[in-house]
Design an enzyme around this catalytic site. Structure first.
Site, PDB file in Angstrom:
ATOM      1  N   GLU A 126     -21.211  -9.639   0.767  1.00 20.18           N
ATOM      2  CA  GLU A 126     -20.084  -8.724   0.751  1.00 20.18           C
ATOM      3  C   GLU A 126     -19.530  -8.716  -0.677  1.00 20.18           C
ATOM      4  O   GLU A 126     -19.773  -9.660  -1.442  1.00 20.18           O
ATOM      5  CB  GLU A 126     -18.999  -9.237   1.714  1.00 20.18           C
TER       6      GLU A 126
ATOM      7  N   LEU B   4     -32.496  -5.871  15.848  1.00 22.09           N
ATOM      8  CA  LEU B   4     -33.378  -6.766  16.624  1.00 22.09           C
ATOM      9  C   LEU B   4     -32.938  -6.758  18.091  1.00 22.09           C
ATOM     10  O   LEU B   4     -31.736  -6.795  18.380  1.00 22.09           O
ATOM     11  CB  LEU B   4     -33.305  -8.195  16.061  1.00 22.09           C
TER      12      LEU B   4
ATOM     13  N   LYS C 168     -18.319  -5.279  15.298  1.00 22.69           N
ATOM     14  CA  LYS C 168     -18.167  -6.497  16.123  1.00 22.69           C
ATOM     15  C   LYS C 168     -16.746  -6.693  16.641  1.00 22.69           C
ATOM     16  O   LYS C 168     -16.535  -7.465  17.564  1.00 22.69           O
ATOM     17  CB  LYS C 168     -18.520  -7.743  15.276  1.00 22.69           C
TER      18      LYS C 168
ATOM     19  N   ASP D 159     -17.964 -14.229   9.723  1.00 21.08           N
ATOM     20  CA  ASP D 159     -18.802 -13.180  10.290  1.00 21.08           C
ATOM     21  C   ASP D 159     -19.815 -13.790  11.276  1.00 21.08           C
ATOM     22  O   ASP D 159     -20.071 -13.239  12.341  1.00 21.08           O
ATOM     23  CB  ASP D 159     -19.525 -12.445   9.150  1.00 21.08           C
TER      24      ASP D 159
ATOM     25  N   GLY E 234     -28.976  -4.381   6.928  1.00 20.44           N
ATOM     26  CA  GLY E 234     -29.524  -3.244   6.171  1.00 20.44           C
ATOM     27  C   GLY E 234     -29.136  -1.964   6.884  1.00 20.44           C
ATOM     28  O   GLY E 234     -29.323  -1.860   8.104  1.00 20.44           O
TER      29      GLY E 234
ATOM     30  N   THR F  38     -17.746   1.653  12.066  1.00 20.64           N
ATOM     31  CA  THR F  38     -16.726   1.195  11.117  1.00 20.64           C
ATOM     32  C   THR F  38     -16.647  -0.322  11.233  1.00 20.64           C
ATOM     33  O   THR F  38     -17.303  -0.931  12.074  1.00 20.64           O
ATOM     34  CB  THR F  38     -15.337   1.761  11.472  1.00 20.64           C
TER      35      THR F  38
ATOM     36  N   LYS G 144     -20.510 -13.328  15.556  1.00 16.39           N
ATOM     37  CA  LYS G 144     -21.804 -13.153  16.232  1.00 16.39           C
ATOM     38  C   LYS G 144     -22.023 -14.277  17.248  1.00 16.39           C
ATOM     39  O   LYS G 144     -22.588 -14.060  18.321  1.00 16.39           O
ATOM     40  CB  LYS G 144     -22.934 -13.114  15.204  1.00 16.39           C
TER      41      LYS G 144
HETATM   42  N1  LIG Z   1     -24.490  -2.800   6.749  1.00 22.27           N
HETATM   43  C1  LIG Z   1     -25.250  -3.491   7.610  1.00 22.27           C
HETATM   44  O1  LIG Z   1     -26.386  -3.901   7.297  1.00 22.27           O
HETATM   45  C2  LIG Z   1     -24.741  -3.777   9.000  1.00 22.27           C
HETATM   46  C3  LIG Z   1     -25.568  -4.448   9.916  1.00 22.27           C
HETATM   47  C4  LIG Z   1     -25.103  -4.657  11.230  1.00 22.27           C
HETATM   48  C5  LIG Z   1     -23.816  -4.242  11.577  1.00 22.27           C
HETATM   49  N2  LIG Z   1     -23.022  -3.634  10.642  1.00 22.27           N
HETATM   50  C6  LIG Z   1     -21.677  -3.233  11.027  1.00 22.27           C
HETATM   51  O2  LIG Z   1     -21.588  -1.811  10.954  1.00 22.27           O
HETATM   52  C7  LIG Z   1     -20.270  -1.439  10.596  1.00 22.27           C
HETATM   53  C8  LIG Z   1     -20.317  -0.500   9.399  1.00 22.27           C
HETATM   54  O3  LIG Z   1     -20.891  -1.193   8.290  1.00 22.27           O
HETATM   55  P1  LIG Z   1     -21.016  -0.453   6.869  1.00 22.27           P
HETATM   56  O4  LIG Z   1     -21.825  -1.356   6.028  1.00 22.27           O
HETATM   57  O5  LIG Z   1     -21.459   0.959   7.076  1.00 22.27           O
HETATM   58  O6  LIG Z   1     -19.475  -0.450   6.389  1.00 22.27           O
HETATM   59  P2  LIG Z   1     -18.801   0.475   5.266  1.00 22.27           P
HETATM   60  O7  LIG Z   1     -19.814   0.983   4.318  1.00 22.27           O
HETATM   61  O8  LIG Z   1     -17.626  -0.285   4.775  1.00 22.27           O
HETATM   62  O9  LIG Z   1     -18.269   1.760   6.093  1.00 22.27           O
HETATM   63  C9  LIG Z   1     -17.192   1.721   6.974  1.00 22.27           C
HETATM   64  C10 LIG Z   1     -16.803   3.140   7.350  1.00 22.27           C
HETATM   65  O10 LIG Z   1     -15.775   3.055   8.336  1.00 22.27           O
HETATM   66  C11 LIG Z   1     -14.746   3.950   7.994  1.00 22.27           C
HETATM   67  N3  LIG Z   1     -13.476   3.457   8.532  1.00 22.27           N
HETATM   68  C12 LIG Z   1     -12.813   2.338   8.178  1.00 22.27           C
HETATM   69  N4  LIG Z   1     -11.686   2.222   8.905  1.00 22.27           N
HETATM   70  C13 LIG Z   1     -11.661   3.287   9.732  1.00 22.27           C
HETATM   71  C14 LIG Z   1     -10.761   3.735  10.723  1.00 22.27           C
HETATM   72  N5  LIG Z   1      -9.649   3.061  11.022  1.00 22.27           N
HETATM   73  N6  LIG Z   1     -11.053   4.869  11.382  1.00 22.27           N
HETATM   74  C15 LIG Z   1     -12.165   5.573  11.106  1.00 22.27           C
HETATM   75  N7  LIG Z   1     -13.061   5.211  10.175  1.00 22.27           N
HETATM   76  C16 LIG Z   1     -12.800   4.079   9.497  1.00 22.27           C
HETATM   77  C17 LIG Z   1     -14.730   3.984   6.483  1.00 22.27           C
HETATM   78  O11 LIG Z   1     -14.039   5.159   6.107  1.00 22.27           O
HETATM   79  P3  LIG Z   1     -13.878   5.596   4.543  1.00 22.27           P
HETATM   80  O12 LIG Z   1     -15.251   6.102   4.162  1.00 22.27           O
HETATM   81  O13 LIG Z   1     -12.863   6.684   4.611  1.00 22.27           O
HETATM   82  O14 LIG Z   1     -13.445   4.359   3.824  1.00 22.27           O
HETATM   83  C18 LIG Z   1     -16.228   3.974   6.200  1.00 22.27           C
HETATM   84  O15 LIG Z   1     -16.721   5.294   6.283  1.00 22.27           O
HETATM   85  C19 LIG Z   1     -19.498  -2.743  10.339  1.00 22.27           C
HETATM   86  O16 LIG Z   1     -18.765  -3.091  11.477  1.00 22.27           O
HETATM   87  C20 LIG Z   1     -20.603  -3.752  10.069  1.00 22.27           C
HETATM   88  O17 LIG Z   1     -20.224  -5.068  10.411  1.00 22.27           O
HETATM   89  C21 LIG Z   1     -23.459  -3.379   9.381  1.00 22.27           C
END
Ligand SMILES: NC(=O)c1ccc[n+]([C@@H]2O[C@H](COP(=O)([O-])OP(=O)(O)OC[C@H]3O[C@@H](n4cnc5c(N)ncnc54)[C@H](OP(=O)(O)O)[C@@H]3O)[C@@H](O)[C@H]2O)c1
Length: 372
Positions: free
Chosen positions: A216, A162, A131, A227, A355, A108, A231
């Site tokens: 975003e 990575l 993070k 962000d 990704g 999340t 990091k």
């Molecule tokens: N996307 C990337 O390429 C990437 C790369 C590296 C790191 N990350 C990190 O990975 C994490 C997820 O990224 P994402 O792109 O998958 O985000 P996302 O699509 O916004 O998904 C976030 C998920 O977290 C859930 N959530 C939010 N608040 C919550 C809570 N309080 N309790 C339980 N679940 C909760 C949301 O629930 P709902 O579905 O109910 O809204 C959603 O399912 C982030 O921290 C991001 O910084 C992402």
């Protein structure tokens, strides 16, 4: 505490079913326990949660159920759906599943710091791509790190899959010392700054990156540098710095008075600044800097451990020690790490820094490190 039916299983709790969560469930679906395949890795996903609720399966969700979640996005259809209780999830899962052997996986972007601490204090393991907990206060950081990489893994919080964090941890564990790190850690800012556009129509670059899905939904989340600052905190702390997120003032790529308007109005102002060059204004100054630069600008984290862990987050020209960043194009991340043992020839790590699929692969690799 009683073990579940398959007490030899490694029980996984996935929190978050967004982009990364879904990609992870898809990858886990191919790995879960399969009695027909002797020797198959004994993993069971026993709970899946998102902001709306949590679903349990004492014996582990089947591949088909996990693929169903990925496809139709409705975890409330699953048996046992109940209210997600934040930090209380740890005892909730222990009661329902009846085992001590649990790994909580946080994919999340919510502040689940208390959940991480609660799970670790109760003897479980945690894997995170989120993070927020690792950039909470230094006290929290010290406690999280005290459980060690066998119990707490966070590789995907910086540079996605990575192998940056594990290399820094390995260097330190083997007695090396980090001297400095330069890094391009934002795929979206990398994309925006490397578009071919000699006039530096910054608004148009941002608009193109938004349309292509690199930013975003609100591009200010990227352009503010916040962000990247998170990091930077992770890298600096790993290198031995005592630093709080509030100590870092990332360079913002838009004027402060544009912080509160709607996204559409923000984009209009940005695009207008391409055509209406007003001397003395923030966007005009930014454009002049870029046009007059002798080398391309990149948005970098610069950490100098020999200058009391001096840390900077912002635009830098890719010359001198930053020259390796000049050839960087698109969303590619690059880390240049100088250590006592690797000073003349620094460690260089590059590749996709974002990704859902690569990130999920990195999260899964962290899970497997714990399971093994
Ligand atoms: N996307 C990337 O390429 C990437 C790369 C590296 C790191 N990350 C990190 O990975 C994490 C997820 O990224 P994402 O792109 O998958 O985000 P996302 O699509 O916004 O998904 C976030 C998920 O977290 C859930 N959530 C939010 N608040 C919550 C809570 N309080 N309790 C339980 N679940 C909760 C949301 O629930 P709902 O579905 O109910 O809204 C959603 O399912 C982030 O921290 C991001 O910084 C992402």
């Amino acid at each position: 505490m009683m073990g579940n039916k398959f007490s030899d299983l490694h029980n996984i709790v996935v929190i978050g079913t967004g982009n990364v969560g879904k990609a992870l469930l898809k990858q886990l679906a191919g790995l879960v326990r399969c009695p027909a395949r002797p020797g198959h890795l004994a993993l069971a996903v026993v709970a899946i949660a998102n902001e709306n609720g949590i679903a349990f399966s004492e014996y582990g969700f089947t591949s088909r159920q996990m693929e169903g979640i990925v496809l139709d996005d409705r975890i409330e259809r699953l048996k046992g759906f109940s209210q997600f209780q934040g930090c209380g999830i740890v005892s909730q899962v222990r009661r329902r599943i009846g085992t001590d052997s649990l790994t909580f996986v946080d994919v999340t972007a919510a502040d689940l710091t208390d959940l991480h601490l609660e799970a670790l204090r109760r003897g479980h393991a945690v894997v995170t791509a989120n993070k927020k907990p690792v950039t909470a206060s230094m006290d929290v950081w010290r406690e999280l790190m005290s459980y060690g990489p066998r119990r707490y893994r966070f590789e995907c919080t910086c540079g996605a899959a990575l192998p940056v964090i594990r290399i820094l941890q390995d260097c330190i564990a083997t007695g090396d010392r980090i001297l400095g790190i330069s890094a391009m850690v934002s795929g979206s800012l990398g994309q925006i700054l490397s578009y071919e556009d000699e006039s530096y129509h910054f608004g148009r670059r941002v608009s193109l990156a938004c349309e292509a899905g690199y930013t975003e939904p609100d591009p200010r989340d990227d352009l503010s540098g916040k962000d990247v600052a998170r990091k930077a905190v992770i890298l600096a702390r790993l290198a031995g710095a005592t630093v709080e997120l509030s100590d870092i003032k990332p360079e913002s790529l838009f004027p402060p008075e544009w912080a509160d308007c709607g996204v559409d109005e923000f984009m209009e102002r940005l695009l207008d600044s391409d055509d209406n060059v007003v001397p003395g204004e923030f966007m005009t100054e930014l454009r002049c800097r870029m046009v007059e630069a002798i080398a391309p600008y990149r948005y970098l984290v610069t950490l100098d451990c020999e200058r009391n862990h001096w840390l900077e987050v912002g635009l830098k020209q890719a010359i001198g020690s930053q020259a390796p960043f000049a050839d960087l194009h698109g969303p590619r991340n690059l880390f240049v790490i100088r250590t006592e043992r690797n000073d003349t020839h620094p460690i260089v790590i590059g590749g996709a820094g974002a990704g859902p699929v690569v990130t999920a692969g990195g999260v899964l690799a962290d899970i497997l490190e714990i399971v093994h």
